[in-house]
Design an enzyme around this catalytic site. Structure first.
Site, short mmCIF file in Angstrom:
data_model
loop_
_atom_site.label_atom_id
_atom_site.label_comp_id
_atom_site.label_asym_id
_atom_site.label_seq_id
_atom_site.Cartn_x
_atom_site.Cartn_y
_atom_site.Cartn_z
N GLY A 91 -0.09 -6.88 -9.48
CA GLY A 91 0.79 -8.24 -9.75
C GLY A 91 1.74 -8.13 -10.97
O GLY A 91 1.54 -7.39 -11.98
N THR A 92 2.88 -8.70 -10.76
CA THR A 92 4.03 -8.84 -11.84
C THR A 92 4.91 -9.76 -11.75
O THR A 92 4.72 -10.59 -10.78
CB THR A 92 4.65 -7.41 -11.82
OG1 THR A 92 5.57 -7.09 -12.74
CG2 THR A 92 5.42 -7.31 -10.32
N THR A 93 5.87 -9.96 -12.73
CA THR A 93 7.02 -11.11 -12.30
C THR A 93 8.22 -10.12 -12.70
O THR A 93 8.39 -9.72 -14.03
CB THR A 93 6.81 -12.02 -13.32
OG1 THR A 93 5.63 -12.81 -12.96
CG2 THR A 93 7.97 -13.17 -13.17
#
Length: 267
Positions: free
Chosen positions: A50-52
């Protein structure tokens, strides 16, 4: 632990090392129902990342930003990973998905663009780098878990952003978001982004958006890294966790600001 097996010619062409081959094969067995006795008991779990990440064009340049947390399921593998990959002097890409896949794609893209730069003798087009990334993600979409954003500046079209999601679609945009945290800031981006923003307005907008996603998304966190690309310079910046708007003072958070404006209108 990982066991290593002999590569086939096809796997050599993909550039997969032994451990990555095992991760890929484990994923295929898990998803498509090809279990062995150890995996059927649930001992192996599919790894999730997961990341942004986001990028936005403003008046005179383009700015990229990302959090720094790398996760696998419920585990945090790295708190300060750098997801802003330089491709050329004024071209960067941002990675979301399986780290091994996206790192390898970025390495190949750097190689291709370095050769193109030596042939052209000038700055390469941003579209060329985006097309290389897109070709890998599209061609090997059944094997790779990768979604990337390519952005930069060139003398032909100026600041540009290309979004390459899972599956390999190539989409030029003025603002692009990606990763698990993008869901939590999509409404904020739709409301507050406007074309022709100044550099300061764009920076404040991106820091607020990414910190909101980090606050809500458990797979995003750490610090914020920014890259500002213009015709004259490339500037990198990082914002520590203590200086994030939503952590530093609640009055600076965009949600609180909007609520305060609504209260003033009612009065």
């Amino acid at each position: 632990f990982f066991f290593f097996k002999q590569k086939t010619a096809y796997e050599i062409s993909l550039g997969l090392v032994g451990s990555e081959m095992c991760i890929r094969d484990r994923y295929q067995r898990r998803v498509h129902g090809r279990y062995n006795s150890m995996e059927s008991s649930g001992w192996h779990e599919v790894e999730k990342d997961g990341t942004t990440i986001m990028a936005a064009i403003y008046d005179g340049g383009v700015m990229l930003g990302a959090d720094s947390r790398t996760t696998g399921g419920s585990l945090i593998y790295n708190r300060v990973s750098d997801k802003l990959e330089p491709i050329d002097k004024k071209i960067y890409c941002m990675r979301s998905g399986t780290s091994a896949h996206t790192q390898k794609i970025a390495q190949y893209c750097r190689l291709y663009i370095a050769n193109l730069t030596s042939e052209l003798g000038t700055l390469p087009p941003v579209f060329a780098a985006a097309k290389v990334i897109q070709s890998f993600i599209y061609k090997y979409k059944s094997f790779l878990s990768a979604a990337m954003i390519c952005a930069g500046w060139d003398p032909i079209k100026g600041p540009q952003i290309y979004n390459i999601p899972l599956g390999g679609t190539l989409v030029p945009e003025n603002i692009a978001t990606g990763g698990s945290g993008s869901t939590y800031m999509s409404g904020f981006c739709d409301t507050h982004y406007k074309p022709g923003m100044t550099r300061k307005e764009c920076r404040d907008f991106m820091v607020s958006a990414i910190s909101l996603a980090m606050y809500r998304d458990s797979s995003s966190g750490g610090i914020i890294r920014l890259v500002d690309i213009t015709k004259d310079a490339v500037t990198r910046e990082y914002i520590s966790h203590e200086k994030l708007p939503i952590k530093q003072a609640p009055s600076l958070s965009p949600f609180t600001t909007l609520l305060q404006k609504k209260k003033k209108k009612k009065k």
